[in-house]
Design a protein around this motif. Structure first.
Motif, mmCIF file in Angstrom:
data_model
loop_
_atom_site.group_PDB
_atom_site.id
_atom_site.type_symbol
_atom_site.label_atom_id
_atom_site.label_comp_id
_atom_site.label_asym_id
_atom_site.label_seq_id
_atom_site.Cartn_x
_atom_site.Cartn_y
_atom_site.Cartn_z
ATOM 1 N N ASN A 6 0.880 -1.284 -0.213
ATOM 2 C CA ASN A 6 0.166 0.004 -0.031
ATOM 3 C C ASN A 6 0.741 1.394 -0.159
ATOM 4 O O ASN A 6 2.173 1.277 0.083
ATOM 5 C CB ASN A 6 -1.010 -0.107 1.084
ATOM 6 N N ALA A 7 0.024 2.320 -0.098
ATOM 7 C CA ALA A 7 0.943 3.824 -0.085
ATOM 8 C C ALA A 7 1.612 3.723 1.375
ATOM 9 O O ALA A 7 0.869 3.621 2.138
ATOM 10 C CB ALA A 7 -0.092 4.856 -0.214
ATOM 11 N N SER A 8 3.151 4.044 1.286
ATOM 12 C CA SER A 8 3.809 4.340 2.296
ATOM 13 C C SER A 8 4.258 2.968 2.903
ATOM 14 O O SER A 8 5.190 2.818 3.954
ATOM 15 C CB SER A 8 3.194 5.061 3.570
ATOM 16 N N GLY A 9 3.891 1.792 2.340
ATOM 17 C CA GLY A 9 4.287 0.573 2.568
ATOM 18 C C GLY A 9 5.772 0.283 2.190
ATOM 19 O O GLY A 9 5.999 0.554 0.696
ATOM 20 N N THR A 10 6.388 -0.542 2.571
ATOM 21 C CA THR A 10 7.886 -1.095 1.746
ATOM 22 C C THR A 10 7.896 -2.648 2.050
ATOM 23 O O THR A 10 7.737 -3.275 2.823
ATOM 24 C CB THR A 10 8.972 -0.415 2.340
ATOM 25 N N LEU A 11 8.037 -3.255 0.776
ATOM 26 C CA LEU A 11 8.338 -4.951 0.811
ATOM 27 C C LEU A 11 9.911 -4.979 0.329
ATOM 28 O O LEU A 11 10.176 -4.500 -0.735
ATOM 29 C CB LEU A 11 7.434 -5.392 -0.145
ATOM 30 N N THR A 12 10.598 -5.613 1.041
ATOM 31 C CA THR A 12 12.004 -5.819 0.921
ATOM 32 C C THR A 12 11.931 -7.081 0.715
ATOM 33 O O THR A 12 11.785 -8.067 1.552
ATOM 34 C CB THR A 12 12.947 -5.396 2.029
ATOM 35 N N ALA A 13 11.983 -7.743 -0.725
ATOM 36 C CA ALA A 13 11.768 -9.130 -1.175
ATOM 37 C C ALA A 13 12.873 -9.941 -0.779
ATOM 38 O O ALA A 13 13.892 -9.417 -0.596
ATOM 39 C CB ALA A 13 11.347 -8.951 -2.599
ATOM 40 N N PRO A 14 12.583 -11.187 -0.816
ATOM 41 C CA PRO A 14 13.766 -12.041 -0.623
ATOM 42 C C PRO A 14 14.877 -12.139 -1.656
ATOM 43 O O PRO A 14 14.522 -11.439 -2.673
ATOM 44 C CB PRO A 14 13.150 -13.576 -0.735
ATOM 45 N N THR A 15 15.927 -12.145 -1.146
ATOM 46 C CA THR A 15 17.250 -12.185 -1.938
ATOM 47 C C THR A 15 17.204 -13.437 -2.924
ATOM 48 O O THR A 15 16.528 -14.362 -2.717
ATOM 49 C CB THR A 15 18.450 -12.230 -1.161
ATOM 50 N N SER A 16 18.395 -13.397 -3.755
ATOM 51 C CA SER A 16 18.448 -14.600 -4.628
ATOM 52 C C SER A 16 18.586 -15.966 -3.764
ATOM 53 O O SER A 16 18.685 -17.102 -4.283
ATOM 54 C CB SER A 16 19.269 -14.431 -5.702
ATOM 55 N N SER A 17 19.206 -15.881 -2.518
ATOM 56 C CA SER A 17 19.232 -17.067 -1.790
ATOM 57 C C SER A 17 18.206 -17.502 -1.188
ATOM 58 O O SER A 17 18.074 -18.550 -0.617
ATOM 59 C CB SER A 17 20.277 -16.822 -0.472
ATOM 60 N N VAL A 58 11.521 -3.298 -2.734
ATOM 61 C CA VAL A 58 13.147 -3.308 -2.948
ATOM 62 C C VAL A 58 13.002 -4.781 -3.384
ATOM 63 O O VAL A 58 12.814 -5.745 -2.462
ATOM 64 C CB VAL A 58 13.502 -3.073 -1.414
ATOM 65 N N ASN A 59 13.415 -4.920 -4.706
ATOM 66 C CA ASN A 59 13.500 -6.297 -5.043
ATOM 67 C C ASN A 59 14.724 -7.315 -4.491
ATOM 68 O O ASN A 59 14.699 -8.417 -4.854
ATOM 69 C CB ASN A 59 13.463 -6.322 -6.616
ATOM 70 N N SER A 60 15.970 -6.656 -4.120
ATOM 71 C CA SER A 60 16.788 -7.456 -3.501
ATOM 72 C C SER A 60 17.693 -8.447 -4.497
ATOM 73 O O SER A 60 17.979 -9.309 -4.027
ATOM 74 C CB SER A 60 16.276 -8.234 -2.386
ATOM 75 N N ASP A 61 17.365 -8.160 -5.919
ATOM 76 C CA ASP A 61 17.691 -8.939 -6.992
ATOM 77 C C ASP A 61 17.270 -10.336 -6.768
ATOM 78 O O ASP A 61 18.041 -11.595 -7.241
ATOM 79 C CB ASP A 61 19.449 -9.011 -6.829
ATOM 80 N N GLY A 62 16.283 -10.581 -6.406
ATOM 81 C CA GLY A 62 15.426 -12.021 -6.304
ATOM 82 C C GLY A 62 14.459 -12.057 -7.250
ATOM 83 O O GLY A 62 14.189 -11.322 -8.293
ATOM 84 N N THR A 63 13.549 -13.315 -7.313
ATOM 85 C CA THR A 63 13.060 -13.848 -8.152
ATOM 86 C C THR A 63 11.314 -13.841 -7.617
ATOM 87 O O THR A 63 11.083 -14.440 -6.687
ATOM 88 C CB THR A 63 13.346 -14.933 -8.823
ATOM 89 N N LEU A 64 10.400 -13.087 -8.284
ATOM 90 C CA LEU A 64 8.995 -13.139 -7.764
ATOM 91 C C LEU A 64 8.296 -14.474 -8.809
ATOM 92 O O LEU A 64 8.403 -14.289 -10.077
ATOM 93 C CB LEU A 64 8.297 -11.960 -8.241
ATOM 94 N N THR A 65 7.843 -15.455 -8.288
ATOM 95 C CA THR A 65 7.168 -16.623 -9.026
ATOM 96 C C THR A 65 5.838 -16.552 -8.829
ATOM 97 O O THR A 65 5.217 -16.658 -7.733
ATOM 98 C CB THR A 65 7.756 -18.145 -8.680
ATOM 99 N N ILE A 66 4.881 -16.530 -9.815
ATOM 100 C CA ILE A 66 3.407 -16.696 -9.894
ATOM 101 C C ILE A 66 2.921 -17.870 -10.398
ATOM 102 O O ILE A 66 3.508 -18.487 -11.436
ATOM 103 C CB ILE A 66 2.752 -15.568 -10.793
#
Length: 333
Positions: A34-45, A68-76
């Motif tokens: 949401n607005a003002s929220g931050t997701l720091t996603a899992p790293t590639s590890s 913040v994508n942390s150079d990781g992968t989102l899998t759908i």
């Protein structure tokens, strides 16, 4: 300083504060930042998987939200038509679609979405159209690997490189697909789908607009409009056919803007139904290696270097030569 712990949420995750995923294995039914929220996603590890949806969205970053994508992968792996919506700050790093019943639609209030790493469609489909709405551009800096289906609609699409695996389909944009190349990758476009149905051109253009200084190989038999443009005069794009002895067919126009275009197997045929243009710093068959049948149904305009095949030359639309034209062969005009 402790160990990462897995996080599994069967239902919907709504983030207004901060969620820091470290290198954890994270599974969610769906997620909204949401607005003002931050997701720091899992790293590639770690790993990050969405397996369902909420309000037709699998993953959504709202305006003023941050990924913040942390150079990781989102899998759908959502087993239905669903949406990714990117309106906030940050891009996806890598994206994977992996369920036979999954169709992911790309949504954004801007012109398009960017994947900074790789796009992998293992199963299912990704469409560059908002569900029931307009086309959205797609930029993938790295490799696009398709075993399911990538549907390009009328979007502007840019990729580092494209691999169409066996059974995979690139149902291309009717606009322009731009391939920029990846350093060290031999094939910026390679089709391992030998059924002849892996690339559906939809009367669109493929523009090899290389930003990397190296020579490449190309494996695909049929294009509509095709343009080759290296970032220097010395690099080569070398054609190899996907199905043996089929050769290269361009249904529309063929343009060599800069650099060399050569045929790897000398006897492969080349057929261009539209016009052929070789710019002043472009070169076609400059080594005179070709021995297959070359048929040009439109006008050839050569300002650069053009050499004919030692086989049959059908120049049905004529030649306008303003450059270097080399031939010791019979031409039929």
């Amino acid at each position: 300083t402790g160990a990462d712990k897995a996080l599994t949420v069967t239902g919907h995750v709504s983030i207004t504060g901060d969620l820091l995923c470290n290198a954890s294995t994270v599974v969610m039914g769906s997620c909204i930042v949401n607005a003002s929220g931050t997701l720091t996603a899992p790293t590639s590890s770690g790993s990050f998987t969405i397996n369902s949806e909420s309000s037709s969205h699998a993953f959504r970053v709202s305006g003023s939200g941050e990924l913040v994508n942390s150079d990781g992968t989102l899998t759908i792996t959502t087993p239905a038509e669903t949406r990714i919506k990117m309106n906030g700050t940050g891009n996806l790093h890598s994206l994977t679609v992996n369920h036979a019943s999954c169709v992911v639609f790309t949504h954004t209030d801007s012109a398009g979405i960017t994947v900074e790493g790789n796009l992998t469609i293992t199963a299912g489909q990704l469409s560059t159209m908002e569900q029931g709405g307009s086309d959205k551009n797609l930029t993938v800096t790295g490799l696009v690997s398709v075993t399911g289906t990538l549907t390009g609609n009328a979007s502007a699409i840019s990729m580092g490189s494209l691999l169409i695996n066996g059974g995979g389909i690139y149902n291309a944009t009717s606009g322009t697909t731009t391939i920029i190349g990846i350093s060290g990758v031999t094939y910026p476009w390679k089709s391992d789908n030998t059924s002849g149905s892996g690339f559906v051109h939809n009367n669109g253009k493929v523009h090899f607009d290389f930003g990397v200084t190296q020579s490449y190989y190309l494996e695909e038999d049929y294009y509509y409009d095709l343009e080759v443009e290296h970032n220097n005069d010395a690099s080569h794009l070398i054609f190899t056919d996907n199905i043996a002895d089929v050769g290269l067919t361009v249904y529309g126009d063929f343009t060599i803007t800069r650099g060399y275009f050569r045929i790897h197997t000398a006897g492969d045929p080349v057929t261009v139904h539209g016009n052929t243009s070789v710019a002043a710093i472009g070169k076609f068959n400059d080594d005179g290696n070709c021995s297959g049948t070359h048929t040009f149904n439109g006008l050839i305009t050569n300002l650069g270097t053009f050499a004919t095949t030692s086989g049959t030359n059908n120049f049905n639309g004529g030649v306008r030569n303003l450059g270097t034209f080399t031939s010791n062969d019979t031409l039929t005009i």
